[in-house]
Design an enzyme around this catalytic site. Sequence first.
Site, PDB file in Angstrom:
ATOM      1  N   ARG A  80       0.887  -1.257   0.027  1.00 25.30           N
ATOM      2  CA  ARG A  80      -0.161  -0.017  -0.091  1.00 25.30           C
ATOM      3  C   ARG A  80       0.931   1.260  -0.038  1.00 25.30           C
ATOM      4  NH1 ARG A  80      -4.711   0.370   4.380  1.00 25.30           N
ATOM      5  NH2 ARG A  80      -2.917   0.777   5.881  1.00 25.30           N
ATOM      6  N   LYS A 183      -2.709   6.796   1.766  1.00 27.32           N
ATOM      7  CA  LYS A 183      -2.429   7.043   2.986  1.00 27.32           C
ATOM      8  C   LYS A 183      -1.523   8.213   3.036  1.00 27.32           C
ATOM      9  CE  LYS A 183      -2.298   4.418   7.106  1.00 27.32           C
ATOM     10  NZ  LYS A 183      -3.761   5.182   8.010  1.00 27.32           N
ATOM     11  N   GLU A 219     -16.472   6.226   4.010  1.00 23.74           N
ATOM     12  CA  GLU A 219     -15.877   5.507   5.105  1.00 23.74           C
ATOM     13  C   GLU A 219     -16.142   6.296   6.637  1.00 23.74           C
ATOM     14  OE1 GLU A 219     -11.558   4.602   4.978  1.00 23.74           O
ATOM     15  OE2 GLU A 219     -11.298   6.511   3.588  1.00 23.74           O
TER      16      GLU A 219
HETATM   17  N1  PLP Z   1      -9.626   4.410   6.196  1.00 21.42           N
HETATM   18  C1  PLP Z   1      -8.584   5.089   6.766  1.00 21.42           C
HETATM   19  C2  PLP Z   1      -9.024   6.472   6.097  1.00 21.42           C
HETATM   20  C3  PLP Z   1      -7.620   4.894   7.394  1.00 21.42           C
HETATM   21  O1  PLP Z   1      -6.760   5.800   7.982  1.00 21.42           O
HETATM   22  C4  PLP Z   1      -7.247   3.508   7.955  1.00 21.42           C
HETATM   23  C5  PLP Z   1      -6.196   3.284   8.735  1.00 21.42           C
HETATM   24  O2  PLP Z   1      -5.391   2.615   8.215  1.00 21.42           O
HETATM   25  C6  PLP Z   1      -8.328   2.459   7.476  1.00 21.42           C
HETATM   26  C7  PLP Z   1      -9.114   2.909   6.632  1.00 21.42           C
HETATM   27  C8  PLP Z   1      -8.034   1.271   7.886  1.00 21.42           C
HETATM   28  O3  PLP Z   1      -7.097   0.701   7.191  1.00 21.42           O
HETATM   29  P1  PLP Z   1      -6.182  -0.622   7.709  1.00 21.42           P
HETATM   30  O4  PLP Z   1      -7.169  -1.622   7.820  1.00 21.42           O
HETATM   31  O5  PLP Z   1      -5.221  -1.140   6.630  1.00 21.42           O
HETATM   32  O6  PLP Z   1      -5.451  -0.184   8.933  1.00 21.42           O
HETATM   33  C1  COI Z   2      -4.810   3.034  11.622  1.00 24.15           C
HETATM   34  O1  COI Z   2      -5.741   2.315  11.721  1.00 24.15           O
HETATM   35  O2  COI Z   2      -3.654   2.342  11.438  1.00 24.15           O
HETATM   36  C2  COI Z   2      -4.727   4.418  11.144  1.00 24.15           C
HETATM   37  O3  COI Z   2      -3.956   4.785  10.709  1.00 24.15           O
HETATM   38  C3  COI Z   2      -5.699   5.126  11.694  1.00 24.15           C
HETATM   39  C4  COI Z   2      -5.281   6.341  12.334  1.00 24.15           C
HETATM   40  C5  COI Z   2      -4.792   6.546  13.619  1.00 24.15           C
HETATM   41  C6  COI Z   2      -4.844   7.324  11.258  1.00 24.15           C
END
Ligand code: PLP
Ligand code: COI
Length: 338
Positions: A80, A183, A219
């Site tokens: 990612r 991200k 989201e």
């Molecule tokens: N959506 C956003 C905007 C996020 O910041 C995160 C956190 O990382 C997620 C979704 C969830 O992603 P992940 O499951 O890879 O942590």
């Molecule tokens: C995560 O779930 O890892 C995130 O990055 C969420 C937040 C702390 C930015």
Amino acid sequence: MKNIEWSSLTFGYMATDYNVRCYYRNGKWGEIEVSSDEYLKLHMAATCLHYGQEAFEGLKAYRCPDGKVRVFRVEENAARLQNTSRGIVMPEVPTDLFVEMVKKVVRLNQEFIPPYESGASLYIRPLLIGTSAQVGVRPAEEYCFLIFVTPVGPYFKGGFCANPYVIVRDVDRAAPLGTGMYKVGGNYAASLRANRRAHEQGYASEFYLDAKEKKYVDECGAANFFGIKNNTYITPKSSSILPSITNKSLMTIAEDLGIKVERRPISEDELDSFEEAGACGTAAVISPISHLDDMTTGKVYNFGDKPGPWSTKLYETLRGIQYGTIEDKHGWTMVVIE
Ligand code: PLP
Ligand code: COI
């Protein structure tokens, strides 16, 4: 192990002993460096400060009941970050380097990995920034990739319990063809206003609809959305949401558990028909949604004050895999400390 009150930890920053860094110069990545400095010395014209050449990742290390320390789907985070790098024109951190640095920083700070019983874990935060000077809008030539870790408790107070969310219509975190699927810090800056207001109003987080039509679910703040109805796990398909690794894993787990999975646009109207709903992510894990309020229309979507049966089953299975108590049949975990 450090003398920390592990079970009182919240999702915040605590200094640990070391971070690891790697610099990109002259078109290539250098050697991994270990640092005990929490600060960076940055050029005042660095592109990360002016033009948002900044990306981060988030994953966790878990101290497991068998005494091992595992990380979850680390190659997915590397992939990612590579995709994000392509999105904002930064050099890609090779997967091997990413994984090597994750292992190193976790091992160096192992005294900060919370015990299993505490429910806390070690949050791992990789960060990639453009460090060389530019005044014209152009990508940097030099970059710093660093990873720090910090022990964390639950993202939302109370851990696995249902919380209220609020739909925002006057703020977008990302545009349909913007950077929502990457991200990058800019998305989070764009969300701060709505996030603060949601907290002030007593909600766990703000909730976004699609930016173009305000018709479909996007989201939940810093987490993806899922809903459950008719034994089906349903999650939005949208170009402006972050491809969550937790959500991707839950889709597989849901199928393994014998329920159907649909990834498609979800119109706001459909929310009424969900039996359960939740936010999912590394920080949020699964955070069930009790109710979702649309302040503009006055509409309230209720999903129950307690975690529903499928959310609970999905949560327990995900945690079980992460903590090595349920068979990891897809090979998602990596033992970092034996
Ligand atoms: N959506 C956003 C905007 C996020 O910041 C995160 C956190 O990382 C997620 C979704 C969830 O992603 P992940 O499951 O890879 O942590
Ligand atoms: C995560 O779930 O890892 C995130 O990055 C969420 C937040 C702390 C930015």
